[in-house]
Scaffold this motif. Structure first.
Motif, PDB file in Angstrom:
ATOM      1  N   UNK A  78       0.863  -1.176   0.000  1.00 46.92           N
ATOM      2  CA  UNK A  78       0.000   0.000   0.000  1.00 46.92           C
ATOM      3  C   UNK A  78       0.907   1.237   0.000  1.00 46.92           C
ATOM      4  N   UNK A  79       0.553   2.228  -0.819  1.00 41.48           N
ATOM      5  CA  UNK A  79       1.429   3.414  -0.930  1.00 41.48           C
ATOM      6  C   UNK A  79       1.644   4.097   0.421  1.00 41.48           C
ATOM      7  N   UNK A  80       0.630   4.070   1.276  1.00 41.53           N
ATOM      8  CA  UNK A  80       0.788   4.706   2.594  1.00 41.53           C
ATOM      9  C   UNK A  80       1.757   3.925   3.472  1.00 41.53           C
ATOM     10  N   UNK A  99      10.095  -5.397  11.521  1.00 40.71           N
ATOM     11  CA  UNK A  99       9.025  -5.833  12.439  1.00 40.71           C
ATOM     12  C   UNK A  99       7.927  -4.779  12.533  1.00 40.71           C
ATOM     13  N   UNK A 100       8.309  -3.495  12.478  1.00 42.57           N
ATOM     14  CA  UNK A 100       7.292  -2.432  12.537  1.00 42.57           C
ATOM     15  C   UNK A 100       6.381  -2.495  11.315  1.00 42.57           C
ATOM     16  N   UNK A 101       6.993  -2.657  10.152  1.00 45.56           N
ATOM     17  CA  UNK A 101       6.189  -2.672   8.924  1.00 45.56           C
ATOM     18  C   UNK A 101       5.319  -3.931   8.852  1.00 45.56           C
ATOM     19  N   UNK A 106      -1.297  -5.298   9.644  1.00 43.05           N
ATOM     20  CA  UNK A 106      -2.654  -5.535  10.160  1.00 43.05           C
ATOM     21  C   UNK A 106      -3.500  -4.257  10.196  1.00 43.05           C
ATOM     22  N   UNK A 107      -2.889  -3.104   9.939  1.00 43.71           N
ATOM     23  CA  UNK A 107      -3.708  -1.893   9.805  1.00 43.71           C
ATOM     24  C   UNK A 107      -4.119  -1.671   8.352  1.00 43.71           C
ATOM     25  N   UNK A 108      -3.292  -2.166   7.415  1.00 49.38           N
ATOM     26  CA  UNK A 108      -3.598  -1.950   5.992  1.00 49.38           C
ATOM     27  C   UNK A 108      -4.452  -3.076   5.387  1.00 49.38           C
ATOM     28  N   UNK A 109      -4.347  -4.245   5.960  1.00 53.88           N
ATOM     29  CA  UNK A 109      -5.034  -5.405   5.367  1.00 53.88           C
ATOM     30  C   UNK A 109      -5.995  -6.005   6.383  1.00 53.88           C
ATOM     31  N   UNK A 212      -2.172 -13.123  12.348  1.00 58.28           N
ATOM     32  CA  UNK A 212      -0.892 -13.669  11.850  1.00 58.28           C
ATOM     33  C   UNK A 212       0.176 -12.583  11.695  1.00 58.28           C
ATOM     34  N   UNK A 213      -0.211 -11.399  11.235  1.00 61.55           N
ATOM     35  CA  UNK A 213       0.776 -10.318  11.074  1.00 61.55           C
ATOM     36  C   UNK A 213       1.377  -9.947  12.430  1.00 61.55           C
TER      37      UNK A 213
END
Ligand code: CMC
Length: 389
Positions: A78-80, A99-101, A106-109, A212-213
């Motif tokens: 995602x571009x964001x 690990x942060x990304x 789980x916020x983008x998907x 899972x993320x």
């Protein structure tokens, strides 16, 4: 309730049953789903091994193609999420960036977070396999100040990763087949290792029904430590220090034996293997060949070999049954490929990903799974009266 057993480090405690990976530490045997690591290393690809670990069997050619195509369709971030990379300091270590990304996935998907929905679990699986290598490559690009390229889905996972790491926007990236093959092999060797620290972390976090993320992001953090995945970076730093100081290898080993300032021979020893780590055997056997073809720093390899030779004939290491582990020779190869030391543990994470996913899925489907909740032996104060003031 009942008797509590004290087992620091879980040396003798099995926290789960598992049908994924078999290790015989005394004999130096490692098998994924029954297949010896030596045969997988020789005949298989990382993609095929990922399928094997996650779904239980080797894929047919059409199953492998379908799996490959699905992964290729999900490589874009995602571009964001790409914007995330700009928020870290330039000299950030790529492991916490990774690990942060992964956590941020789980916020983008949000449409694939339910651990009990089979389709969502499948979608998370593919998303992670496709996107984690892209995140890893972007963490690298960020640290060297270069542009992040878009994935090229005409390439497979390993090829795409190399291009994203080393390609430039203004140039056609030429894949080096030796490098592709070498990286693929190293990823296979790292793909699973039963209930190691990071995998146990993934299971423990997942046992609370976290998605899972979130669970795998925790695994990445567990892998970061120098006693676990961070050892590959620590080995290269150790070899470099020996090289720079000119200290004879025997003297360095002597200091390790005297436990001087707590130094260890990094890349040596293992909780389960009390014999040569079969993965290290394969890496060592190929290191020479790969280095001569990639033109790596042979002097570091020479120091590593000398260290091994010295340690293996020394009573301290013999008595404790300490042998080289998988991290001992990998760094020298990663270095020859052009990766900076900071990326070594990220490469381990990329390799371990299918294992983490397979273990998380096994845990979620296992009717015997309970939330992980170790006990303790309390050693603090007995009840005290609060002082009157
Ligand atoms: N150098 C010197 N002494 C060592 C080493 C080493 N690398 N590893 C273990 N020992 C000694 C340890 O000091 C202890 O000696 P003593 O009995 O005199 O106190 C004895 O061997 C038993 O070791 P332990 O610490 O009880 O073993 P463990 O199972 O708790 O730890 C280990 C396993 C891998 C954490 C440890 O061997 C180590 O720290 N190795 C160096 C780091 C490393 O290479 N890690 C990578 C592990 S493999 C891949 C991965 O998981 O990433």
């Amino acid at each position: 309730t009942g008797v509590v057993t004290y087992d620091p480090g879980f040396v003798n405690t099995a926290a789960t049953k598992s049908a994924i990976t078999y290790i015989d530490g005394d004999a130096g045997i490692l098998r994924y789903r029954g297949y010896p690591i030596e045969e997988l290393a020789q005949h298989s690809s990382f993609l095929e091994v990922s399928y094997l670990l996650i779904y239980g069997n080797l894929p047919s050619p059409s199953e492998l193609t379908a799996f490959d195509e699905k992964i290729r369709r999900h490589t874009l971030l995602h571009e964001d999420l790409k914007g995330f990379f700009g928020g870290f300091p330039r000299d950030a270590h790529p492991m916490p960036v990774l690990s942060s990304a992964v956590s941020a996935l789980s916020t983008f998907y949000q449409d694939s977070l339910d651990p009990f929905d089979k389709d969502q679990v499948e979608l998370s699986t593919i998303r992670l396999l496709a996107k984690l290598p892209v995140i890893a490559a972007y963490a690298h690009k960020k640290s060297i100040g270069q542009a992040m390229l878009y994935p090229d889905n005409s390439m497979n996972l390993v090829e795409n990763f190399l291009r994203l790491c080393f390609g430039l926007p203004a140039e056609q990236y030429e894949l080096d087949p030796v490098m592709v093959k070498a990286l693929d092999l190293l990823l296979i060797l790292h793909a699973d290792h039963e209930q190691n620290c990071s995998t146990s972390t993934v299971r423990l976090v997942g046992s609370s029904n976290a998605n899972m993320f979130a669970s795998i992001s925790a695994g990445v953090n567990a892998l970061f430590g120098p006693l676990h995945g961070g050892a590959n970076e620590a080995v290269l730093n150790m070899l470099r220090q020996i090289q720079a100081s000119g200290e004879p290898v025997e003297k360095f080993v002597e200091r390790v034996k005297n436990k001087e300032a707590g130094i260890k021979l990094m890349g040596f020893g293992h909780r389960v293997y009390k014999n040569y780590d079969p993965r290290a055997k394969i890496v060592k056997a190929t290191a020479n060949e790969i280095l001569s073809r990639l033109g790596g720093n042979d002097e570091l390899l020479d120091i590593a070999m000398k260290l091994e030779e010295t340690a293996l004939t020394d009573q301290y290491f013999v008595d404790r049954r300490l042998y080289p582990n998988v991290d001992f020779y990998t760094g020298v190869i990663y270095k020859a490929m052009g990766f900076p030391e900071k990326m070594f543990t990220v490469l381990f994470a990329m390799g371990r990903l299918p294992g983490w996913i397979a273990q998380w899925r096994e845990m979620i489907q296992d009717p015997e799974t309970k939330i992980g909740r170790p006990r303790q032996l309390y050693t603090g104060a007995q009840e005290r009266a609060y002082p009157s003031r």
